[in-house]
Design a protein around this motif. Structure first.
Motif, mmCIF file in Angstrom:
data_model
loop_
_atom_site.group_PDB
_atom_site.id
_atom_site.type_symbol
_atom_site.label_atom_id
_atom_site.label_comp_id
_atom_site.label_asym_id
_atom_site.label_seq_id
_atom_site.Cartn_x
_atom_site.Cartn_y
_atom_site.Cartn_z
ATOM 1 N N ILE A 77 35.303 34.400 32.260
ATOM 2 C CA ILE A 77 36.474 33.638 32.690
ATOM 3 C C ILE A 77 37.341 34.479 33.614
ATOM 4 O O ILE A 77 37.841 34.004 34.641
ATOM 5 C CB ILE A 77 37.274 33.142 31.460
ATOM 6 C CG1 ILE A 77 36.467 32.083 30.699
ATOM 7 C CG2 ILE A 77 38.635 32.595 31.869
ATOM 8 C CD1 ILE A 77 37.039 31.731 29.340
ATOM 9 N N PHE A 78 37.520 35.763 33.279
ATOM 10 C CA PHE A 78 38.331 36.666 34.098
ATOM 11 C C PHE A 78 37.705 36.855 35.477
ATOM 12 O O PHE A 78 38.397 36.795 36.505
ATOM 13 C CB PHE A 78 38.485 38.004 33.369
ATOM 14 C CG PHE A 78 39.464 38.947 34.003
ATOM 15 C CD1 PHE A 78 40.780 38.581 34.200
ATOM 16 C CD2 PHE A 78 39.060 40.207 34.395
ATOM 17 C CE1 PHE A 78 41.690 39.461 34.780
ATOM 18 C CE2 PHE A 78 39.953 41.092 34.977
ATOM 19 C CZ PHE A 78 41.278 40.714 35.173
ATOM 20 N N CYS A 79 36.393 37.085 35.537
ATOM 21 C CA CYS A 79 35.707 37.233 36.825
ATOM 22 C C CYS A 79 35.846 35.970 37.662
ATOM 23 O O CYS A 79 36.105 36.048 38.870
ATOM 24 C CB CYS A 79 34.229 37.546 36.610
ATOM 25 S SG CYS A 79 33.890 39.244 36.142
ATOM 26 N N ASP A 80 35.679 34.822 37.037
ATOM 27 C CA ASP A 80 35.831 33.556 37.757
ATOM 28 C C ASP A 80 37.229 33.426 38.337
ATOM 29 O O ASP A 80 37.392 32.984 39.480
ATOM 30 C CB ASP A 80 35.534 32.369 36.833
ATOM 31 C CG ASP A 80 34.068 32.260 36.466
ATOM 32 O OD1 ASP A 80 33.218 32.899 37.139
ATOM 33 O OD2 ASP A 80 33.759 31.539 35.497
ATOM 34 N N ALA A 81 38.243 33.812 37.568
ATOM 35 C CA ALA A 81 39.629 33.719 38.046
ATOM 36 C C ALA A 81 39.863 34.657 39.226
ATOM 37 O O ALA A 81 40.488 34.287 40.218
ATOM 38 C CB ALA A 81 40.601 34.029 36.915
ATOM 39 N N ILE A 82 39.360 35.876 39.129
ATOM 40 C CA ILE A 82 39.510 36.834 40.230
ATOM 41 C C ILE A 82 38.862 36.291 41.495
ATOM 42 O O ILE A 82 39.465 36.287 42.575
ATOM 43 C CB ILE A 82 38.900 38.197 39.849
ATOM 44 C CG1 ILE A 82 39.748 38.869 38.762
ATOM 45 C CG2 ILE A 82 38.771 39.103 41.073
ATOM 46 C CD1 ILE A 82 39.101 40.095 38.158
ATOM 47 N N ASN A 83 37.642 35.805 41.364
ATOM 48 C CA ASN A 83 36.911 35.295 42.521
ATOM 49 C C ASN A 83 37.540 34.028 43.088
ATOM 50 O O ASN A 83 37.554 33.832 44.299
ATOM 51 C CB ASN A 83 35.445 35.079 42.171
ATOM 52 C CG ASN A 83 34.737 36.386 41.871
ATOM 53 O OD1 ASN A 83 35.104 37.434 42.390
ATOM 54 N ND2 ASN A 83 33.740 36.332 41.024
ATOM 55 N N ARG A 84 38.074 33.204 42.227
ATOM 56 C CA ARG A 84 38.738 31.970 42.661
ATOM 57 C C ARG A 84 39.959 32.280 43.518
ATOM 58 O O ARG A 84 40.332 31.517 44.396
ATOM 59 C CB ARG A 84 39.109 31.143 41.430
ATOM 60 C CG ARG A 84 39.554 29.741 41.722
ATOM 61 C CD ARG A 84 39.718 28.884 40.469
ATOM 62 N NE ARG A 84 40.528 29.491 39.430
ATOM 63 C CZ ARG A 84 40.063 29.954 38.263
ATOM 64 N NH1 ARG A 84 38.785 29.888 37.974
ATOM 65 N NH2 ARG A 84 40.874 30.489 37.374
ATOM 66 N N HIS A 85 40.570 33.429 43.279
ATOM 67 C CA HIS A 85 41.772 33.824 44.022
ATOM 68 C C HIS A 85 41.460 34.820 45.142
ATOM 69 O O HIS A 85 42.337 35.543 45.600
ATOM 70 C CB HIS A 85 42.811 34.401 43.055
ATOM 71 C CG HIS A 85 43.370 33.372 42.136
ATOM 72 N ND1 HIS A 85 44.344 32.470 42.510
ATOM 73 C CD2 HIS A 85 43.058 33.060 40.855
ATOM 74 C CE1 HIS A 85 44.627 31.669 41.508
ATOM 75 N NE2 HIS A 85 43.852 32.010 40.482
ATOM 76 N N GLY A 86 40.199 34.855 45.567
ATOM 77 C CA GLY A 86 39.833 35.659 46.716
ATOM 78 C C GLY A 86 39.340 37.058 46.410
ATOM 79 O O GLY A 86 39.070 37.831 47.325
ATOM 80 N N GLY A 87 39.222 37.393 45.151
ATOM 81 C CA GLY A 87 38.738 38.724 44.787
ATOM 82 C C GLY A 87 37.229 38.804 44.820
ATOM 83 O O GLY A 87 36.546 37.869 45.259
ATOM 84 N N ASN A 88 36.705 39.907 44.360
ATOM 85 C CA ASN A 88 35.266 40.127 44.350
ATOM 86 C C ASN A 88 34.871 40.774 43.022
ATOM 87 O O ASN A 88 34.640 41.976 42.955
ATOM 88 C CB ASN A 88 34.845 41.018 45.526
ATOM 89 C CG ASN A 88 33.352 41.234 45.558
ATOM 90 O OD1 ASN A 88 32.588 40.419 45.081
ATOM 91 N ND2 ASN A 88 32.934 42.353 46.124
ATOM 92 N N ALA A 89 34.828 39.979 41.983
ATOM 93 C CA ALA A 89 34.482 40.481 40.647
ATOM 94 C C ALA A 89 33.048 40.089 40.314
ATOM 95 O O ALA A 89 32.567 39.038 40.723
ATOM 96 C CB ALA A 89 35.435 39.912 39.604
#
Length: 81
Positions: free
Chosen positions: A26-38
């Motif tokens: 869930i945390f990785c999905d949230a990071i990636n959803r906001h433009g990150g690269n998890a």
């Protein structure tokens, strides 16, 4: 994502691990959803087992470190180290 009744008592650690993996996804999905690269890497899925949270004592810490360096390199972050 509730605790499983069959994993109470001595098996509570198993459920904590399962829930930790769910939270990590869930945390990785949230990071990636906001433009990150998890990226969530499950070490046993790539053949690395026996790891603890004491990497300085693990016999395969070099292989685990190689995975981290790979991710940093693929993400363009290795130059910043």
């Amino acid at each position: 994502t509730e605790m499983r009744p069959e994993h109470t008592g001595p098996l509570l650690t198993l459920d904590n691990r399962r829930l930790g993996v769910i939270r990590s996804r869930i945390f990785c999905d949230a990071i990636n959803r906001h433009g990150g690269n998890a990226e969530l890497l499950m070490l046993p899925e790539i053949g690395l087992t026996g790891n603890t949270h004491f990497p300085m004592q693990d016999l395969n810490n070099h292989e685990v470190a190689e995975q981290l360096v790979r991710f940093l390199g693929n993400s363009g972050l290795a130059e910043r180290l």
